[in-house]
Design an enzyme around this catalytic site. Structure first.
Site, short mmCIF file in Angstrom:
data_model
loop_
_atom_site.label_atom_id
_atom_site.label_comp_id
_atom_site.label_asym_id
_atom_site.label_seq_id
_atom_site.Cartn_x
_atom_site.Cartn_y
_atom_site.Cartn_z
N ASN A 9 -44.04 1.10 23.74
CA ASN A 9 -44.14 2.24 23.36
C ASN A 9 -43.55 3.33 24.99
OD1 ASN A 9 -43.71 5.05 22.38
ND2 ASN A 9 -45.98 4.68 21.65
N TRP A 10 -42.95 3.37 25.01
CA TRP A 10 -42.91 4.50 26.50
C TRP A 10 -43.43 5.81 25.79
CZ3 TRP A 10 -37.62 2.78 29.15
CH2 TRP A 10 -37.41 1.58 28.59
N HIS A 96 -47.32 6.70 14.02
CA HIS A 96 -47.94 6.92 15.71
C HIS A 96 -49.77 7.91 15.24
CE1 HIS A 96 -49.58 6.23 19.88
NE2 HIS A 96 -49.00 5.34 19.53
N GLU A 98 -50.46 9.49 17.65
CA GLU A 98 -50.36 10.77 18.41
C GLU A 98 -50.05 11.53 17.64
OE1 GLU A 98 -49.17 9.10 21.82
OE2 GLU A 98 -51.02 7.69 22.36
N GLY A 174 -55.07 4.25 25.04
CA GLY A 174 -55.01 4.95 26.69
C GLY A 174 -56.87 5.42 27.15
N GLY A 235 -48.91 0.68 24.79
CA GLY A 235 -48.67 1.76 26.00
C GLY A 235 -48.15 1.82 27.43
N GLY A 236 -49.52 2.48 28.27
CA GLY A 236 -49.37 2.23 29.33
C GLY A 236 -49.14 0.96 30.30
P1 13P Z 1 -52.56 2.07 25.31
O1 13P Z 1 -51.70 1.10 25.88
O2 13P Z 1 -51.57 2.61 26.71
O3 13P Z 1 -53.33 2.12 25.02
O4 13P Z 1 -51.14 2.49 24.24
C1 13P Z 1 -51.33 1.87 23.15
C2 13P Z 1 -50.55 2.90 21.86
O5 13P Z 1 -50.07 3.41 21.40
C3 13P Z 1 -49.39 2.30 21.71
O6 13P Z 1 -48.53 2.40 20.94
#
Ligand code: 13P
Length: 252
Positions: A9-10, A96, A98, A174, A235-236
């Site tokens: 997930n960018w 998600h 977020e 994150g 994510g990261g």
């Molecule tokens: P991180 O891997 O940066 O913790 O993010 C996870 C995420 O929210 C993937 O959707």
């Protein structure tokens, strides 16, 4: 057998030109390393066309990070499912954390999008997960049950093959804090048993459940070794070949 499903997930990273160049390098590296997992990347909307082009013929799925809950109309700034499908995108991440927290998306709203995605013949990666406060107050199972029953309301058994669940504990996203493989596995086992109750043992058995939250090269093996963990939503660490390659080749 559930085939491992690793997704990147960018989020709000990668311009179209940077995304295309990165996708090209990633596909080359994955091929060279003999990666044989189901692989997906989810770029921002405007970066999708360039990434679709760069990944043509590679078998890597390009997904969207969100979509609107209507087919078309006066919804300024929004993107409809058929616009995604026209680009060759048939998978969408929904719910998600977020989006739940920053944009106040409710389970009822997420459910409308899930139903529309299915109606449009798309696959969904549905994210669920608890906050630290909810976990510490013993509400993990209650939160997951509410999210799953709300988000999957009216989804028919025959459409469950289009649903992947991503368990993403909010406190692990994150932050560099990963759930222990044991904690993640037990949350996944709960999700599987809840889906078995909602649908059937067979559907639950075949359900792919990804873990997400600070997945990286050093923790992916231990997570993926767990019985109920079938993949990762990253994510990261999905934003560079150096970090993502060891994740997609965790079984090598
Ligand atoms: P991180 O891997 O940066 O913790 O993010 C996870 C995420 O929210 C993937 O959707």
């Amino acid at each position: 057998m559930r085939k491992p499903y690793i997704a990147g997930n960018w989020k709000m990273n990668m311009t179209p030109s940077a995304g295309a160049a990165f996708a090209h390098d990633l596909a080359e590296a994955a091929k060279k390393a003999g990666a044989d997992v189901k692989m997906m990347v989810a770029p921002p909307f405007v970066t999708i066309p360039a990434v679709v082009e760069a990944l043509k013929g590679t078998g890597i799925i390009v997904a969207a990070q969100n979509m609107n809950d209507h087919k078309s109309g006066a919804y300024t700034g929004e993107v409809a499912p058929d616009m995604l499908k026209d680009l060759g995108v048939n998978t969408v991440i929904l719910g998600h954390s977020e989006r739940r927290s920053y944009y106040k998306e409710s389970d009822e709203f997420i459910n409308k999008k899930v139903l529309l995605a299915i109606e449009e013949g798309m696959d969904v990666v549905l994210c669920v997960g608890e906050t630290l406060e909810e976990r510490e107050s013993g509400k993990l199972e209650e939160v997951l049950s509410t999210q799953l029953s709300g988000d999957l309301k009216d989804v028919k058994a025959e459409d469950m093959c289009h649903i992947t669940i991503a368990y993403e504990p909010v406190w692990a996203i994150g932050t560099g804090k990963t759930a222990t493989p044991e904690d993640a596995d037990s949350a996944h086992a709960f999700i599987r048993s809840f889906v078995a109750k909602m649908y059937s043992a067979d559907i639950a058995e075949n359900l792919i459940i990804q873990y997400g939250g600070s997945v990286n090269a050093s923790n992916v093996k231990a997570l993926m070794a767990k019985e109920n963990i079938d993949g990762a939503l990253v994510g990261g660490a999905s934003l560079s070949v150096e970090k993502f390659l060891p994740i997609i080749t965790f079984d090598k």
